[in-house]
Write a protein that holds these residues in place. Structure first.
Motif, PDB file in Angstrom:
ATOM      1  N   ASN A  71      -5.936  17.667  -4.869  1.00 39.69           N
ATOM      2  CA  ASN A  71      -7.259  17.118  -4.572  1.00 39.69           C
ATOM      3  C   ASN A  71      -8.125  18.072  -3.754  1.00 39.69           C
ATOM      4  OD1 ASN A  71      -5.418  14.199  -4.329  1.00 39.69           O
ATOM      5  ND2 ASN A  71      -7.050  14.420  -5.833  1.00 39.69           N
ATOM      6  N   SER A  96     -20.338  16.972 -10.151  1.00 37.63           N
ATOM      7  CA  SER A  96     -20.070  16.503  -8.787  1.00 37.63           C
ATOM      8  C   SER A  96     -20.225  14.991  -8.713  1.00 37.63           C
ATOM      9  CB  SER A  96     -21.029  17.166  -7.798  1.00 37.63           C
ATOM     10  OG  SER A  96     -22.350  16.674  -7.982  1.00 37.63           O
ATOM     11  N   VAL A 119     -10.020  11.655  -2.341  1.00 33.00           N
ATOM     12  CA  VAL A 119     -10.692  12.473  -1.326  1.00 33.00           C
ATOM     13  C   VAL A 119      -9.881  12.477  -0.028  1.00 33.00           C
ATOM     14  CG1 VAL A 119     -12.718  12.569   0.187  1.00 33.00           C
ATOM     15  CG2 VAL A 119     -13.007  12.250  -2.277  1.00 33.00           C
ATOM     16  N   MET A 136     -18.562  16.634   4.545  1.00 37.64           N
ATOM     17  CA  MET A 136     -18.214  15.759   3.421  1.00 37.64           C
ATOM     18  C   MET A 136     -19.456  15.024   2.930  1.00 37.64           C
ATOM     19  SD  MET A 136     -15.202  16.142   2.412  1.00 37.64           S
ATOM     20  CE  MET A 136     -15.421  14.845   1.213  1.00 37.64           C
ATOM     21  N   VAL A 141     -17.809  16.867  -3.519  1.00 37.82           N
ATOM     22  CA  VAL A 141     -16.695  16.251  -4.235  1.00 37.82           C
ATOM     23  C   VAL A 141     -16.902  16.542  -5.711  1.00 37.82           C
ATOM     24  CG1 VAL A 141     -15.516  14.104  -4.813  1.00 37.82           C
ATOM     25  CG2 VAL A 141     -16.395  14.451  -2.495  1.00 37.82           C
ATOM     26  N   VAL A 149     -10.219  14.603  -9.001  1.00 38.74           N
ATOM     27  CA  VAL A 149     -11.182  14.559  -7.891  1.00 38.74           C
ATOM     28  C   VAL A 149     -10.820  15.685  -6.926  1.00 38.74           C
ATOM     29  CG1 VAL A 149     -12.142  13.183  -6.008  1.00 38.74           C
ATOM     30  CG2 VAL A 149     -11.438  12.068  -8.135  1.00 38.74           C
ATOM     31  N   LYS A 150     -11.750  16.574  -6.642  1.00 34.05           N
ATOM     32  CA  LYS A 150     -11.489  17.774  -5.850  1.00 34.05           C
ATOM     33  C   LYS A 150     -12.456  17.872  -4.671  1.00 34.05           C
ATOM     34  CE  LYS A 150      -8.795  19.286  -9.289  1.00 34.05           C
ATOM     35  NZ  LYS A 150      -7.360  19.608  -9.183  1.00 34.05           N
ATOM     36  N   VAL A 151     -11.919  18.058  -3.480  1.00 28.23           N
ATOM     37  CA  VAL A 151     -12.750  18.333  -2.302  1.00 28.23           C
ATOM     38  C   VAL A 151     -13.057  19.826  -2.307  1.00 28.23           C
ATOM     39  CG1 VAL A 151     -12.876  18.278   0.212  1.00 28.23           C
ATOM     40  CG2 VAL A 151     -11.708  16.449  -1.021  1.00 28.23           C
ATOM     41  N   THR A 197     -16.684  10.485   5.113  1.00 28.80           N
ATOM     42  CA  THR A 197     -16.154   9.907   3.877  1.00 28.80           C
ATOM     43  C   THR A 197     -16.573   8.452   3.750  1.00 28.80           C
ATOM     44  OG1 THR A 197     -14.263  11.417   3.933  1.00 28.80           O
ATOM     45  CG2 THR A 197     -14.052   9.444   2.558  1.00 28.80           C
TER      46      THR A 197
END
Length: 529
Positions: A71, A96, A119, A136, A141, A149-151, A197
Motif C-alpha cells: 500500500n 488518484s 491507506v 495526506m 492516494v 490503493v497506494k500512498v 486521513t
C-alpha cells in the motif's frame, strides 16, 4: 526558453504526460531494462534552481525508497539528467483518489472503509520506519485498475503544493487536510497522519472537506475550532459505527485518536467485514471501472432489500413502529424513485404519527444538541435527545440519537435497557421487548457482543445484551433490635392507631348531626302537645 518534454529521461522512454503541475510533471514511461511501464516524475527547472528544495527532495526520496509495502507506491530510483532531476516509480494506472471523487462524488461506506483500511496499512508501514507523511490528501492516494490503493509522495508534495502561508516556513502541508498540531506548527507524530486521513475519509463520505474555505488562515482556524457536521445529518444511511470511527480519527486532541495506524486499520477492517456483502476489493474494482453504474446498482439492491424486509415485518405484526419505519425509510432513501417504498413510508408514518421530513429543532432540542456538540458520546444527552425527539414525533432525529447510542460501548445495564426501549415493541404489560438482533444466535455460554453493527440491508436491532431488569428499589433498612439492659422487661407493643379514611369520618359526623336534629324535632313535638 520554454521547457519541453523529453523523449527519453534517464534511460526511460517517455510515452505521454499523466499530470503536470507548477513544480513537476509526471510521465507514463517504459523501462526497457525491466520490460514494464512505470511513472517518471521530473522536477521542473524553476524548482530545481532552489538548493534547499533539491536537498529536501533527495532526502525524502531516500526515505521513501526504503519503504516496501503493497500500500506504498514503490520507488525504483532517482537521478539527474540534462532534462532535470527525476524519480522513477510504480505506475498507478487508476488515477488518484481526487480523480475518483471528481468523477463519482460521495462514495459508498464500504468503499470508503476499504480505502481507509488500505491507506492506514500503508501509513502503518511508514510509521514503523519512523516516517511521518505530513501531507495526506486525495491527490496523494493513487489507485490501480485492479483495485490497488497506494500512498504516495512522502514529504515531496508538501513542497509542490506550498501556499503563500506554507512558504513562511512555519507551517508545512496542505491547509485543509492539516491536523490541529500541524496548523499550530508543533512537532508532528503519526497521530497527525491519522487526523489527515480522517479528513480525507470524511470527504469521501460527505462529498466535501469539512474544514476547507477560500482563505488558508480561516481554514486553519476551522481545523482548530470546528466540529465537523454529523455524517448522519449529511446521509442517514451512513452507519453510526463508521461515524464513530471518523470522530476518533478527527479528535482535536491527538491522545484521543486511535493509538496507531495499525490499530485504526484493524478497527476499519472489522467494520468492513461486518458491513460488506462480498469481497470488498472486488466491489472497489467495479467502482473504479464505472462509478456511476456501481453506485446505481448498489442503491437499487439496497432499496429492494429494505423494502422486502419492511413488507415481511409488517406482515408478521411483530415489529415496532420505529423498526418498520426505519426499513421503509432506508428503502426510500436508497431508491427515491421507488414508488412502492415511498408509499409505504408515507402510510407507516401516518399510522405511527411520526414526521419523517427534515424538521427544525425545538428550542429544547437545539439547546441539548449544542451541549452534545461539546460531548458527542454522552449517553445521558443522547438518551434525552432520543426520548424528546420521540415525544415530538421527529422520526429522523429519534433514529439518529438511537443509532448513536446503539453504537456506543455502554456498560450500565439500566441505560442499555432505556436505549432498547426506544425502538422496542411493548409486551402485554407495557414492558419493552427489543427486536431480535441480526445474524445467528450466539453459541450457548458465549457473551453477547455489546456493539452489534448492522451491515448494509441488515435488520435494525436494539443492543444485543441479555435482557436486564430495571434498577431494583433499595431494600428497606433492617429494624434495630431494642437495647437490653441488665433488667429488661419485655412489654407488648401497642397496636398502631388505625387511621380512618377522611370519607368515613365525614359520614359519622353526618349521622351524628341527623340524630341531633331528630332529637330536637322530637322535643319540639312534645312541647307542642
Amino acid at each position: 526558453m520554454a521547457d519541453r518534454d523529453p523523449a527519453v529521461l534517464g534511460g526511460y522512454e517517455v510515452r505521454n504526460v499523466i499530470a503536470r503541475g507548477g513544480m513537476a510533471v509526471v510521465y507514463r514511461a517504459f523501462d526497457p531494462a525491466a520490460g514494464r511501464e512505470i511513472a517518471v516524475k521530473r522536477i521542473l527547472p524553476e524548482a530545481a534552481e532552489d538548493p534547499e528544495f533539491l536537498d529536501r527532495f533527495k532526502h525524502e526520496v531516500r526515505i521513501h525508497s526504503q519503504l516496501s509495502h503493497p500500500n506504498v507506491l514503490s520507488l525504483f530510483g532517482f537521478g539527474v539528467a540534462a532534462e532535470g532531476s527525476f524519480i522513477a516509480m510504480e505506475l498507478a494506472d487508476g488515477g488518484s483518489l481526487r480523480d475518483l471523487l471528481d468523477r463519482a462524488g460521495p462514495l459508498p461506506p464500504e468503499a470508503v472503509l476499504f480505502l481507509g483500511r488500505e491507506v492506514l496499512r500503508g501509513l502503518a508501514a511508514a510509521h514503523t520506519q519512523g516516517v511521518v507523511h505530513r501531507d495526506m490528501k486525495p491527490q496523494n492516494v493513487l489507485l490501480t485498475r485492479d483495485g490497488g490503493v497506494k500512498v504516495a509522495d512522502f514529504g515531496i508534495s508538501k513542497t509542490a503544493q506550498m501556499t503563500r502561508l506554507t512558504q513562511t516556513g512555519s507551517v508545512v502541508g496542505t491547509p485543509s487536510y492539516m491536523s490541529p498540531e500541524q496548523a499550530l506548527a508543533r512537532p508532528l507524530g503519526p497521530a497527525s497522519d491519522l487526523f489527515s486521513t480522517g479528513v480525507m475519509l470524511y470527504e469521501c463520505l460527505a462529498g466535501r472537506n469539512p474544514f476547507e474555505t477560500d482563505n488558508p488562515a480561516t481554514t486553519l482556524r476551522q481545523i482548530l475550532d470546528l466540529v465537523p457536521p454529523s455524517l448522519f445529518a449529511v446521509d442517514p444511511t451512513i452507519p453510526a459505527e463508521v461515524e464513530l470511527l471518523l470522530d476518533r480519527l478527527l479528535a482535536k486532541d491527538a491522545a484521543r485518536r486511535p493509538p496507531s495506524a495499525e490499530a485504526a486499520a484493524r478497527e476499519t477492517d472489522a467494520l468492513l467485514a461486518t458491513l460488506s456483502d462480498g469481497p470488498p476489493a472486488e466491489a472497489f474494482r467495479k467502482l473504479l471501472a464505472d462509478p456511476g453504474l456501481a453506485v446505481e446498482v448498489r442503491a437499487e439492491k439496497l432499496s429492494q432489500r429494505h423494502l422486502e424486509r419492511a413488507r415481511a415485518l409488517l406482515a408478521s405484526g411483530q415489529a415496532s413502529d420505529e423498526v418498520l419505519l426505519w426499513e421503509a425509510f432506508l428503502a426510500h432513501r436508497h431508491g427515491p424513485g421507488n414508488g412502492e417504498a415511498s408509499a409505504l413510508l408515507s402510510d407507516l408514518a401516518r399510522r405511527a404519527g411520526y414526521r419523517v421530513g427534515a424538521l427544525p429543532p425545538s428550542p429544547k432540542i437545539a439547546e441539548l444538541e449544542a451541549r452534545l456538540a461539546r460531548d458527542p458520546d454522552s449517553p445521558g444527552l443522547l438518551l434525552q435527545l432520543a426520548k424528546l425527539s420521540r415525544l415530538e414525533r421527529d422520526f429522523v432525529r429519534t433514529m439518529r440519537f438511537f443509532l448513536r447510542l446503539r453504537a456506543l460501548p455502554i456498560e450500565d445495564p439500566y441505560v442499555r435497557t432505556q436505549v432498547a426501549s426506544l425502538v422496542a415493541r411493548p409486551d402485554r404489560d407495557g414492558h419493552p421487548v427489543p427486536e431480535p438482533p441480526p445474524g445467528p444466535a450466539p453459541a450457548p455460554g458465549a457473551a453477547p457482543s455489546p456493539l452489534p453493527v448492522a451491515r448494509q440491508g441488515a435488520p435494525l436491532a436494539a443492543p444485543s445484551a441479555a435482557p436486564v431488569a430495571p434498577r431494583p428499589a433499595p431494600a428497606p433498612a433492617p429494624r434495630p433490635a431494642p437495647a437490653r439492659g441488665p433488667r429488661t422487661v419485655l412489654m407488648p407493643e401497642k397496636s398502631p392507631t388505625r387511621k380512618l379514611p377522611a370519607s368515613t369520618g365525614r359520614g359519622r359526623l353526618l349521622v351524628l348531626a341527623l340524630l341531633a336534629a331528630a332529637a330536637v324535632l322530637a322535643g319540639l313535638l312534645t312541647f307542642l302537645r
